[in-house]
Design an enzyme around this catalytic site. Structure first.
Site, PDB file in Angstrom:
ATOM      1  N   GLU A  99       0.756  -1.020  -0.078  1.00 35.26           N
ATOM      2  CA  GLU A  99      -0.093  -0.234  -0.131  1.00 35.26           C
ATOM      3  C   GLU A  99       1.084   1.166   0.061  1.00 35.26           C
ATOM      4  O   GLU A  99       0.597   2.171  -0.680  1.00 35.26           O
ATOM      5  CB  GLU A  99      -0.959   0.047   1.236  1.00 35.26           C
ATOM      6  N   ASP A 143      -3.739  -8.921  18.332  1.00 36.68           N
ATOM      7  CA  ASP A 143      -2.039  -9.289  17.957  1.00 36.68           C
ATOM      8  C   ASP A 143      -1.205  -9.670  19.081  1.00 36.68           C
ATOM      9  O   ASP A 143      -0.275 -10.433  18.776  1.00 36.68           O
ATOM     10  CB  ASP A 143      -1.729  -7.883  17.346  1.00 36.68           C
ATOM     11  N   ALA A 153      -7.909  -7.033  12.068  1.00 38.93           N
ATOM     12  CA  ALA A 153      -8.860  -6.313  12.695  1.00 38.93           C
ATOM     13  C   ALA A 153     -10.235  -7.308  12.761  1.00 38.93           C
ATOM     14  O   ALA A 153     -10.875  -7.419  13.861  1.00 38.93           O
ATOM     15  CB  ALA A 153      -9.044  -5.159  12.080  1.00 38.93           C
TER      16      ALA A 153
END
Length: 473
Positions: free
Chosen positions: A217, A346, A361
């Site tokens: 990204e 996490d 998420a």
């Protein structure tokens, strides 16, 4: 029958006052003995113990765990060293000047202000004693009946912690603003402070280490910034000549996706002008560039997206950890030997069908809701249920009209995957205002190639050397 004062022996509003006092006691954590005035102490009811749930971390795991206990007969204390919930999947948009920090974050107090059984404290945890069931923090020491740890992960430099100052990662708003500063300042330095073509090329070379979703990204968006957003803003340099290099240590980018989607992602990155290099393991980073084995790559801006390590809080539990520092939890997400302590997000390591539950998420949200249900079952004396992650797919955006999506039996790439990525990320944002602003900013950027948050914070360039203008093709 009336007494000497002319009032009845039982005040009219005593029950309501008792309910109000009990609610205040539940919120502030102090048991209360309640009863009707005029009764003897023997006739009063015993103090009511309200189970205390302490949640550490206001990310997806902690926030959704608190929300899932909204109507539960518990009192909740949520601790976080930041006052905001952060939508981490869009951090790269802040780092590349596409969004402002407030558009992907929301104050935790505002999110939970209508939930009366929650107290939010801005504090950092300094110790955990699972045997005594206490947790120490900068806001004091708290006892708990149930503890939920959801503190997430930080950067991992694989034993080279000295690289952190040279190649910032992307886990917080501070990280994103630092990356934005370095990226925008690189163009400014190339314009004013690079007297030779070699120095100018070094300032206009951006290296991203790590070919996972974050690295992909960042690389794709930086290419768009260089080739479109700032293409006509400078007089000496040609920003379209910027070199964006993505380094991945194994044989393909997006290794958690299928080989087909990885290949498509690589082609889309290359069409955007990104130089993708696989099997390229970084062996050194310094202020002038990176080393890949014996090869030297001159670059003034290096960004890190290669690895993560779990929060150090897991080490205080005395539980087994994996190589990344994640706590190996039991199937119900509790810590072995301490069923009252849960670890989610996490920070937790749990294998399912031979593979670890991903640090995403959606997984953290599912774990949070499952933990809340198991707490309620424990309070009722019912057996707990093991956690089962339902994989609803994963997406990664690459650039304008370019993305990949793994939806189980269906794999998408290109424009359709890009639209799906936009809709899903906007849906998971906290608050209508943030959803509206992000959609507006994206629509404006899509139509104009502009990025509205191009602000540089920090000291301006101190050395000004005006080189001859570069020839443009």
């Amino acid at each position: 029958m009336k007494g000497a004062s002319g009032r009845t022996g039982r005040p009219k509003h005593a029950p309501r006052r008792a309910r109000f006092a009990q609610r205040r006691a539940d919120e502030h954590g102090s048991p209360i003995t309640f009863g009707e005035p005029g009764r003897s102490p023997k006739s009063r009811k015993e103090p009511v113990h309200v189970p205390h749930v302490v949640i550490v971390g206001g990310g997806f795991g902690g926030l959704y765990a608190a929300k899932a206990l909204r109507n539960a007969p518990v009192r909740i204390t949520l601790l976080d060293r930041k006052n905001h919930h952060l939508f981490q999947p869009l951090l790269y948009q802040v780092a590349t000047a596409g969004l402002n920090p407030a558009e992907i974050a929301a104050p935790i107090r505002r999110v939970l202000r209508d939930q009366r059984n929650v107290q939010v404290l801005l504090a950092e945890v300094t110790g955990i004693d699972p045997d005594e069931r206490t947790i120490s923090s900068t806001a004091g020491t708290f006892g708990y009946d149930f503890l939920i740890l959801a503190t997430g992960a930080s950067h991992s430099y694989f034993g080279h912690d000295d690289w952190e100052a040279l190649a910032p990662g992307l886990k917080s708003l501070e990280d994103a603003l630092e990356i934005r500063r370095r990226v925008l300042l690189a163009f400014e330095k190339a314009e004013c402070c690079a007297p030779t073509p070699e120095e100018r090329a070094a300032w206009l070379t951006f290296v991203i280490v790590g070919g996972g979703p974050t690295g992909v990204e960042l690389a794709g968006t930086l290419a768009e910034v260089a080739h479109h957003t700032v293409a006509n803003d400078f007089r000496v340099i040609d920003p379209t000549a910027a070199r964006i290099v993505l380094l991945e240590g194994i044989d393909r980018v997006l290794p958690t996706y299928s080989e087909l989607l990885s290949a498509r992602a690589k082609r889309q990155l290359e069409r955007l002008g990104v130089e993708v290099r696989t099997n390229a393991k970084v062996t050194g980073i310094d202020p002038e560039g990176v080393s890949i084995g014996e090869e030297r790559l001159a670059a003034k801006t290096v960004l890190w997206a290669a690895g993560v390590r779990a929060s150090p809080l897991g080490q205080w539990l005395g539980a087994p950890l994996d190589r990344a520092g994640r706590v190996k939890v039991t199937p119900d997400l509790s810590v072995p030997g301490h069923p009252e302590v849960f670890v989610i997000g996490d920070l937790a390591f749990l294998e399912q069908d031979g593979r670890p539950v991903p640090g995403l998420a959606p997984a953290a949200i599912q774990e949070a809701r499952h933990t809340a249900r198991n707490i309620l079952r424990t309070m009722k004396g019912e057996p707990r249920r093991p956690f089962r992650y339902v994989d609803k797919g994963s997406l990664a955006t690459i650039g304008r009209n370019a993305a990949v999506a793994d939806l189980g039996r269906v794999e998408l790439s290109g424009f359709v995957a890009w639209v799906a990525w936009i809709l899903i990320h906007v849906f998971f944002l906290i608050g209508f205002r943030n959803r509206f602003l992000v959609l507006f900013e994206w629509a404006f950027s899509y139509l104009t190639y502009e990025r509205a948050a191009r602000l540089i914070t920090g000291a301006p360039p101190s050395k000004v050397v005006l080189p001859e203008p570069a020839s443009r093709r």
